[in-house]
Write an enzyme that holds these catalytic residues in place. Sequence first.
Site, PDB file in Angstrom:
ATOM      1  N   ASP A 127      -1.278  -0.723   8.265  1.00 38.54           N
ATOM      2  CA  ASP A 127      -0.363  -1.377   9.204  1.00 38.54           C
ATOM      3  C   ASP A 127      -1.162  -2.390  10.012  1.00 38.54           C
ATOM      4  OD1 ASP A 127       1.907   0.082   8.444  1.00 38.54           O
ATOM      5  OD2 ASP A 127       1.469   1.694   9.858  1.00 38.54           O
ATOM      6  N   ASP A 145       7.209  -2.378   5.661  1.00 36.19           N
ATOM      7  CA  ASP A 145       8.075  -1.724   6.647  1.00 36.19           C
ATOM      8  C   ASP A 145       9.165  -2.674   7.129  1.00 36.19           C
ATOM      9  OD1 ASP A 145       6.384   0.506   6.461  1.00 36.19           O
ATOM     10  OD2 ASP A 145       5.182  -0.128   8.181  1.00 36.19           O
TER      11      ASP A 145
END
Length: 167
Positions: A127, A145
């Site tokens: 991330d 995401d």
Amino acid sequence: MPKTTFLKSSGNSVLPWLGLALILLIADQFTKVLILGYYNLGDSTYVTSFFNVVRVHNTGAAFSFLASASGWQRWFFTAIGIAAALFILWLLRSHSGQKLFSFALACILGGAIGNVVDRAMHGYVVDFLQFHWRDWYFPSFNIADAAITIGAACLILDELLRVRRTR
């Protein structure tokens, strides 16, 4: 009656939707390669007063759900991602003519595969997008995401429009 292949269903091709999913997968993996190449774990770059680029490893699912588990979650979430991808492929084949629905599925497919690749290769999801306001930080996320979130929002919109048309 001619045989229907996997790529065509009732005259509508699945290829544009698979192409979109592939573009999202490539964008996701390319950005993650850049982050892994240029950032050490925890490194952060200030971009604006509300956004940073940061390298974070997520061993869990959304919002780091089960991140502190003993390692079994890697394979559990990988299996869920693969099962979801197969189900989405079946749905795309069955509904490729429904544009908003198929767009949503393609976004979710590209994102799901992107995160499955991370789990299989690294044991965690990379991330790097971090939004914040003052001392409140939204959990870091990535292109996959974002694609899944856009896809989910489009699924909701598609259902709301479908219900509205039936009234």
